[in-house]
Structures are given as C-alpha cells and as structure tokens.
Write a protein that holds these residues in place. Sequence first.
Motif, PDB file in Angstrom:
ATOM      1  N   THR A   1       0.840  -1.199   0.000  1.00  0.00           N
ATOM      2  CA  THR A   1       0.000   0.000   0.000  1.00  0.00           C
ATOM      3  C   THR A   1       0.875   1.248   0.000  1.00  0.00           C
ATOM      4  O   THR A   1       1.809   1.364   0.792  1.00  0.00           O
ATOM      5  CB  THR A   1      -0.922   0.016   1.228  1.00  0.00           C
ATOM      6  OG1 THR A   1      -1.737  -1.153   1.195  1.00  0.00           O
ATOM      7  CG2 THR A   1      -1.812   1.244   1.246  1.00  0.00           C
TER       8      THR A   1
ATOM      9  N   HIS B   1      -4.865   6.921 -12.049  1.00  0.00           N
ATOM     10  CA  HIS B   1      -5.865   5.862 -11.949  1.00  0.00           C
ATOM     11  C   HIS B   1      -5.628   4.779 -13.008  1.00  0.00           C
ATOM     12  O   HIS B   1      -5.676   3.585 -12.705  1.00  0.00           O
ATOM     13  CB  HIS B   1      -7.273   6.453 -12.091  1.00  0.00           C
ATOM     14  CG  HIS B   1      -8.345   5.438 -11.958  1.00  0.00           C
ATOM     15  ND1 HIS B   1      -9.095   5.018 -13.025  1.00  0.00           N
ATOM     16  CD2 HIS B   1      -8.779   4.734 -10.878  1.00  0.00           C
ATOM     17  CE1 HIS B   1      -9.946   4.101 -12.603  1.00  0.00           C
ATOM     18  NE2 HIS B   1      -9.772   3.913 -11.320  1.00  0.00           N
TER      19      HIS B   1
ATOM     20  N   ALA C   1      -2.682   2.659 -12.096  1.00  0.00           N
ATOM     21  CA  ALA C   1      -3.057   1.758 -11.004  1.00  0.00           C
ATOM     22  C   ALA C   1      -3.822   0.559 -11.553  1.00  0.00           C
ATOM     23  O   ALA C   1      -3.523  -0.590 -11.220  1.00  0.00           O
ATOM     24  CB  ALA C   1      -3.898   2.500  -9.968  1.00  0.00           C
ATOM     25  N   VAL C   2      -4.808   0.815 -12.411  1.00  0.00           N
ATOM     26  CA  VAL C   2      -5.612  -0.263 -12.997  1.00  0.00           C
ATOM     27  C   VAL C   2      -4.718  -1.226 -13.780  1.00  0.00           C
ATOM     28  O   VAL C   2      -4.849  -2.449 -13.664  1.00  0.00           O
ATOM     29  CB  VAL C   2      -6.726   0.321 -13.897  1.00  0.00           C
ATOM     30  CG1 VAL C   2      -7.376  -0.758 -14.749  1.00  0.00           C
ATOM     31  CG2 VAL C   2      -7.769   1.036 -13.054  1.00  0.00           C
TER      32      VAL C   2
ATOM     33  N   GLY D   1      -3.106  -3.652 -11.650  1.00  0.00           N
ATOM     34  CA  GLY D   1      -3.997  -4.432 -10.794  1.00  0.00           C
ATOM     35  C   GLY D   1      -4.232  -3.805  -9.435  1.00  0.00           C
ATOM     36  O   GLY D   1      -4.650  -4.478  -8.495  1.00  0.00           O
ATOM     37  N   ALA D   2      -3.957  -2.511  -9.305  1.00  0.00           N
ATOM     38  CA  ALA D   2      -4.104  -1.825  -8.027  1.00  0.00           C
ATOM     39  C   ALA D   2      -5.449  -1.117  -7.945  1.00  0.00           C
ATOM     40  O   ALA D   2      -6.106  -0.870  -8.957  1.00  0.00           O
ATOM     41  CB  ALA D   2      -2.975  -0.809  -7.842  1.00  0.00           C
ATOM     42  N   GLU D   3      -5.832  -0.774  -6.737  1.00  0.00           N
ATOM     43  CA  GLU D   3      -7.040   0.003  -6.493  1.00  0.00           C
ATOM     44  C   GLU D   3      -6.611   1.363  -5.951  1.00  0.00           C
ATOM     45  O   GLU D   3      -5.803   1.448  -5.031  1.00  0.00           O
ATOM     46  CB  GLU D   3      -7.923  -0.703  -5.472  1.00  0.00           C
ATOM     47  CG  GLU D   3      -9.165   0.073  -5.136  1.00  0.00           C
ATOM     48  CD  GLU D   3      -9.975  -0.583  -4.030  1.00  0.00           C
ATOM     49  OE1 GLU D   3     -11.029  -0.033  -3.688  1.00  0.00           O
ATOM     50  OE2 GLU D   3      -9.551  -1.622  -3.489  1.00  0.00           O
ATOM     51  N   LEU D   4      -7.141   2.436  -6.544  1.00  0.00           N
ATOM     52  CA  LEU D   4      -6.849   3.798  -6.099  1.00  0.00           C
ATOM     53  C   LEU D   4      -8.093   4.376  -5.467  1.00  0.00           C
ATOM     54  O   LEU D   4      -9.168   4.384  -6.074  1.00  0.00           O
ATOM     55  CB  LEU D   4      -6.425   4.661  -7.293  1.00  0.00           C
ATOM     56  CG  LEU D   4      -6.248   6.160  -7.041  1.00  0.00           C
ATOM     57  CD1 LEU D   4      -5.163   6.427  -6.004  1.00  0.00           C
ATOM     58  CD2 LEU D   4      -5.932   6.873  -8.350  1.00  0.00           C
ATOM     59  N   THR D   5      -7.961   4.826  -4.216  1.00  0.00           N
ATOM     60  CA  THR D   5      -9.080   5.479  -3.545  1.00  0.00           C
ATOM     61  C   THR D   5      -8.628   6.854  -3.069  1.00  0.00           C
ATOM     62  O   THR D   5      -7.450   7.065  -2.768  1.00  0.00           O
ATOM     63  CB  THR D   5      -9.588   4.660  -2.338  1.00  0.00           C
ATOM     64  OG1 THR D   5      -8.505   4.450  -1.421  1.00  0.00           O
ATOM     65  CG2 THR D   5     -10.143   3.321  -2.781  1.00  0.00           C
TER      66      THR D   5
ATOM     67  N   LEU E   1      -3.149   3.809  -2.753  1.00  0.00           N
ATOM     68  CA  LEU E   1      -3.002   2.793  -3.798  1.00  0.00           C
ATOM     69  C   LEU E   1      -2.762   1.453  -3.127  1.00  0.00           C
ATOM     70  O   LEU E   1      -1.775   1.285  -2.399  1.00  0.00           O
ATOM     71  CB  LEU E   1      -1.817   3.124  -4.708  1.00  0.00           C
ATOM     72  CG  LEU E   1      -2.042   4.284  -5.652  1.00  0.00           C
ATOM     73  CD1 LEU E   1      -0.785   5.088  -5.815  1.00  0.00           C
ATOM     74  CD2 LEU E   1      -2.521   3.743  -6.979  1.00  0.00           C
ATOM     75  N   HIS E   2      -3.679   0.516  -3.351  1.00  0.00           N
ATOM     76  CA  HIS E   2      -3.526  -0.848  -2.831  1.00  0.00           C
ATOM     77  C   HIS E   2      -3.116  -1.734  -4.004  1.00  0.00           C
ATOM     78  O   HIS E   2      -3.919  -1.972  -4.907  1.00  0.00           O
ATOM     79  CB  HIS E   2      -4.840  -1.367  -2.245  1.00  0.00           C
ATOM     80  CG  HIS E   2      -5.306  -0.616  -1.046  1.00  0.00           C
ATOM     81  ND1 HIS E   2      -4.749  -0.796   0.200  1.00  0.00           N
ATOM     82  CD2 HIS E   2      -6.266   0.313  -0.900  1.00  0.00           C
ATOM     83  CE1 HIS E   2      -5.352   0.001   1.052  1.00  0.00           C
ATOM     84  NE2 HIS E   2      -6.276   0.683   0.413  1.00  0.00           N
TER      85      HIS E   2
ATOM     86  N   PRO F   1      -1.847  -5.397  -5.596  1.00  0.00           N
ATOM     87  CA  PRO F   1      -2.004  -6.810  -5.227  1.00  0.00           C
ATOM     88  C   PRO F   1      -0.685  -7.355  -4.683  1.00  0.00           C
ATOM     89  O   PRO F   1       0.387  -6.880  -5.031  1.00  0.00           O
ATOM     90  CB  PRO F   1      -2.381  -7.483  -6.546  1.00  0.00           C
ATOM     91  CG  PRO F   1      -1.924  -6.558  -7.611  1.00  0.00           C
ATOM     92  CD  PRO F   1      -1.925  -5.178  -7.023  1.00  0.00           C
TER      93      PRO F   1
END
Length: 97
Positions: free
Chosen positions: A23, A64, A67-68, A71-75, A86-87, A89
């Motif tokens: 993260t 964003h 990140a996609v 394979g990451a998630e951006l919040t 950024l999370h 995998p």
Amino acid sequence: NLLRNSQRHAPEAARWVRIDGTTLVVGDDGPGVPDDQREHLFDVFWRGPEQRSVGYGLGLAIVHQIAVLHGAELTISAPPGFVATLHFPAPVTTRDN
C-alpha cells in the motif's frame, strides 16, 4: 503526479508519503476535494470549478489508469485534506522445485 497535484492545489499544506507492504499512501492536510466533486477526479480532462486555469485535468486520470494496469485500487479520501491510497495486489511468488 500525486505529490505535484498536492503542491499545485494545496501549496501551504503539509504532505506525506507512506509505504506499508503493498500500500502506498500520499496525502496532505490541505482543503481537500468536496464530496460532490470527488466522483469526477478520475475523469479525463475534468477539473474542479475553481481550477479552470490550472492543468489539463489529466493527472489523476493517468494515476488511476496506471493503477488499474498494475492491478491496483486507487481510492481518494477528503476532506479534510486529500489522501490518495493505492492498494497493489500482493506479489505472486513461485517456488522452483
């Protein structure tokens, strides 16, 4: 890009970067982004109403997309402040026998 956005939109804010395993967190203690604008932050060419003379509205859309692609998630959480998380995998490890 996340740090550059923070410097541009909250020049007086304190900033931080934290890495914890998979993260990455980039944040500041500036004014943040109002809830009604947050849903547009990843839209290409979108800029907040008060930012019409600054930038092109590509920065967070690019972050964003990167990140996609990884394979990451951006919040984004705000206000107060602006915090991008950024999370990524967990890495896949293989064991050769």
